[in-house]
Design a protein around this motif. Structure first.
Motif, PDB file in Angstrom:
ATOM      1  N   ILE A  75     -24.227 -20.498  -0.885  1.00 32.73           N
ATOM      2  CA  ILE A  75     -23.998 -19.172  -1.473  1.00 32.73           C
ATOM      3  C   ILE A  75     -25.315 -18.406  -1.555  1.00 32.73           C
ATOM      4  O   ILE A  75     -25.402 -17.236  -1.154  1.00 32.73           O
ATOM      5  CB  ILE A  75     -23.349 -19.287  -2.875  1.00 32.73           C
ATOM      6  CG1 ILE A  75     -21.913 -19.791  -2.755  1.00 32.73           C
ATOM      7  CG2 ILE A  75     -23.404 -17.955  -3.620  1.00 32.73           C
ATOM      8  CD1 ILE A  75     -21.285 -20.200  -4.085  1.00 32.73           C
ATOM      9  N   LEU A 117     -26.259 -14.938   0.390  1.00 27.95           N
ATOM     10  CA  LEU A 117     -26.628 -13.750  -0.390  1.00 27.95           C
ATOM     11  C   LEU A 117     -28.013 -13.220  -0.024  1.00 27.95           C
ATOM     12  O   LEU A 117     -28.238 -12.012  -0.042  1.00 27.95           O
ATOM     13  CB  LEU A 117     -26.573 -14.050  -1.885  1.00 27.95           C
ATOM     14  CG  LEU A 117     -25.180 -14.150  -2.484  1.00 27.95           C
ATOM     15  CD1 LEU A 117     -25.279 -14.566  -3.941  1.00 27.95           C
ATOM     16  CD2 LEU A 117     -24.437 -12.829  -2.357  1.00 27.95           C
ATOM     17  N   ASN A 165     -17.094 -10.568  -2.217  1.00 32.28           N
ATOM     18  CA  ASN A 165     -16.784 -11.920  -2.693  1.00 32.28           C
ATOM     19  C   ASN A 165     -15.764 -12.624  -1.803  1.00 32.28           C
ATOM     20  O   ASN A 165     -15.857 -13.837  -1.587  1.00 32.28           O
ATOM     21  CB  ASN A 165     -16.286 -11.883  -4.140  1.00 32.28           C
ATOM     22  CG  ASN A 165     -17.411 -11.772  -5.134  1.00 32.28           C
ATOM     23  OD1 ASN A 165     -18.578 -11.614  -4.770  1.00 32.28           O
ATOM     24  ND2 ASN A 165     -17.065 -11.848  -6.408  1.00 32.28           N
ATOM     25  N   LEU A 192     -17.643 -13.788   1.228  1.00 28.94           N
ATOM     26  CA  LEU A 192     -18.520 -14.881   0.816  1.00 28.94           C
ATOM     27  C   LEU A 192     -17.704 -16.154   0.621  1.00 28.94           C
ATOM     28  O   LEU A 192     -18.115 -17.242   1.055  1.00 28.94           O
ATOM     29  CB  LEU A 192     -19.260 -14.500  -0.477  1.00 28.94           C
ATOM     30  CG  LEU A 192     -20.194 -15.538  -1.080  1.00 28.94           C
ATOM     31  CD1 LEU A 192     -21.288 -15.951  -0.102  1.00 28.94           C
ATOM     32  CD2 LEU A 192     -20.814 -14.997  -2.371  1.00 28.94           C
ATOM     33  N   ALA A 193     -16.541 -16.030  -0.010  1.00 23.31           N
ATOM     34  CA  ALA A 193     -15.662 -17.183  -0.231  1.00 23.31           C
ATOM     35  C   ALA A 193     -15.263 -17.821   1.104  1.00 23.31           C
ATOM     36  O   ALA A 193     -15.281 -19.042   1.249  1.00 23.31           O
ATOM     37  CB  ALA A 193     -14.424 -16.753  -1.011  1.00 23.31           C
ATOM     38  N   PRO A 227     -11.939 -16.897  -3.754  1.00 25.72           N
ATOM     39  CA  PRO A 227     -12.695 -15.814  -4.381  1.00 25.72           C
ATOM     40  C   PRO A 227     -12.917 -16.033  -5.883  1.00 25.72           C
ATOM     41  O   PRO A 227     -13.966 -15.693  -6.416  1.00 25.72           O
ATOM     42  CB  PRO A 227     -11.845 -14.570  -4.127  1.00 25.72           C
ATOM     43  CG  PRO A 227     -11.085 -14.901  -2.873  1.00 25.72           C
ATOM     44  CD  PRO A 227     -10.811 -16.384  -2.973  1.00 25.72           C
ATOM     45  N   THR A 228     -11.941 -16.646  -6.569  1.00 28.64           N
ATOM     46  CA  THR A 228     -12.089 -16.931  -7.995  1.00 28.64           C
ATOM     47  C   THR A 228     -13.226 -17.927  -8.226  1.00 28.64           C
ATOM     48  O   THR A 228     -14.066 -17.729  -9.118  1.00 28.64           O
ATOM     49  CB  THR A 228     -10.770 -17.496  -8.580  1.00 28.64           C
ATOM     50  OG1 THR A 228      -9.736 -16.548  -8.334  1.00 28.64           O
ATOM     51  CG2 THR A 228     -10.890 -17.758 -10.055  1.00 28.64           C
ATOM     52  N   ILE A 258     -15.745 -18.476  -6.263  1.00 28.11           N
ATOM     53  CA  ILE A 258     -17.008 -17.797  -5.927  1.00 28.11           C
ATOM     54  C   ILE A 258     -17.474 -16.964  -7.115  1.00 28.11           C
ATOM     55  O   ILE A 258     -18.648 -16.986  -7.485  1.00 28.11           O
ATOM     56  CB  ILE A 258     -16.843 -16.899  -4.669  1.00 28.11           C
ATOM     57  CG1 ILE A 258     -16.818 -17.751  -3.412  1.00 28.11           C
ATOM     58  CG2 ILE A 258     -17.946 -15.850  -4.575  1.00 28.11           C
ATOM     59  CD1 ILE A 258     -18.125 -18.429  -3.076  1.00 28.11           C
ATOM     60  N   GLY A 259     -16.546 -16.223  -7.710  1.00 25.08           N
ATOM     61  CA  GLY A 259     -16.893 -15.391  -8.860  1.00 25.08           C
ATOM     62  C   GLY A 259     -17.480 -16.211  -9.998  1.00 25.08           C
ATOM     63  O   GLY A 259     -18.482 -15.822 -10.605  1.00 25.08           O
ATOM     64  N   LEU A 283     -20.985 -17.443  -8.954  1.00 27.19           N
ATOM     65  CA  LEU A 283     -21.956 -16.345  -8.997  1.00 27.19           C
ATOM     66  C   LEU A 283     -22.390 -16.042 -10.434  1.00 27.19           C
ATOM     67  O   LEU A 283     -23.581 -15.856 -10.700  1.00 27.19           O
ATOM     68  CB  LEU A 283     -21.390 -15.079  -8.350  1.00 27.19           C
ATOM     69  CG  LEU A 283     -21.330 -15.080  -6.828  1.00 27.19           C
ATOM     70  CD1 LEU A 283     -20.606 -13.837  -6.325  1.00 27.19           C
ATOM     71  CD2 LEU A 283     -22.716 -15.169  -6.230  1.00 27.19           C
ATOM     72  N   LYS A 284     -21.435 -16.015 -11.341  1.00 28.95           N
ATOM     73  CA  LYS A 284     -21.769 -15.774 -12.752  1.00 28.95           C
ATOM     74  C   LYS A 284     -22.714 -16.855 -13.278  1.00 28.95           C
ATOM     75  O   LYS A 284     -23.683 -16.568 -13.969  1.00 28.95           O
ATOM     76  CB  LYS A 284     -20.496 -15.740 -13.610  1.00 28.95           C
ATOM     77  CG  LYS A 284     -19.709 -14.466 -13.481  1.00 28.95           C
ATOM     78  CD  LYS A 284     -18.458 -14.523 -14.336  1.00 28.95           C
ATOM     79  CE  LYS A 284     -17.573 -13.332 -14.040  1.00 28.95           C
ATOM     80  NZ  LYS A 284     -16.237 -13.474 -14.600  1.00 28.95           N
TER      81      LYS A 284
END
Length: 154
Positions: A11, A15, A23, A26-27, A34-35, A37-38, A41-42
């Motif tokens: 990741i 980036l 996202n 990226l996923a 995507p969830t 990945i989110g 990322l957080k």
């Protein structure tokens, strides 16, 4: 700070190449939802692995064609002199980076200005006027061979 795994490293690599990637894309590139990945990322942002996002600008297009590195030697190497110098150098907009180093001088400054005459003004009016500066040595960059390289996270 948490440990990062192989997927986190992928990741981060993606980036660094494209900070504006969606996202969903990226996923797909790293093989997660995507969830997921989110959430990652957080966590990577919260833990400090990702410090921010920005655009790389063309310095020549902005009239900042001269890049210089400057060795700075202070008159004294005491904590208060270091702190006063660091505080003052942070306020100089021409300074892109400033690093305290070990060796024959105290700081290595990376600065960008329009041209040699702008550098002469910056040197005389700003850099040499900083607290504690005894002397400096300047290295003007003739060619940028490698710039804005990504960190080796892989």
């Amino acid at each position: 700070m948490s440990d990062i795994d192989k997927i986190d490293r992928k990741i981060l690599a993606v980036l660094q190449a494209d900070g504006r990637i969606a996202n969903v894309e990226l996923a797909e590139k790293v093989g997660l939802s995507p969830t997921s990945i989110g959430e990652r990322l957080k966590r990577l942002q919260r833990d400090g692995y990702i410090e921010g996002y920005g655009a790389r600008l063309n310095p020549q297009m902005l009239g900042l064609g001269l890049l210089v590195f400057v060795e700075v030697l202070l008159d004294k190497t005491t904590p208060d002199v270091f702190e006063r110098f660091a505080r003052a150098v942070r306020l100089a907009p021409e300074v892109l980076e400033c690093h305290m180093v070990a060796g024959g001088f105290d700081y290595l400054v990376k600065a960008r200005v329009a041209d040699m005459s702008a550098y002469r003004r910056f040197l005389g009016e700003s850099l040499l006027a900083l607290p504690g500066v005894r002397e400096s040595r300047t290295y003007a960059v003739m060619e940028e061979v490698k710039r804005d390289a990504p960190l080796p996270v892989g």
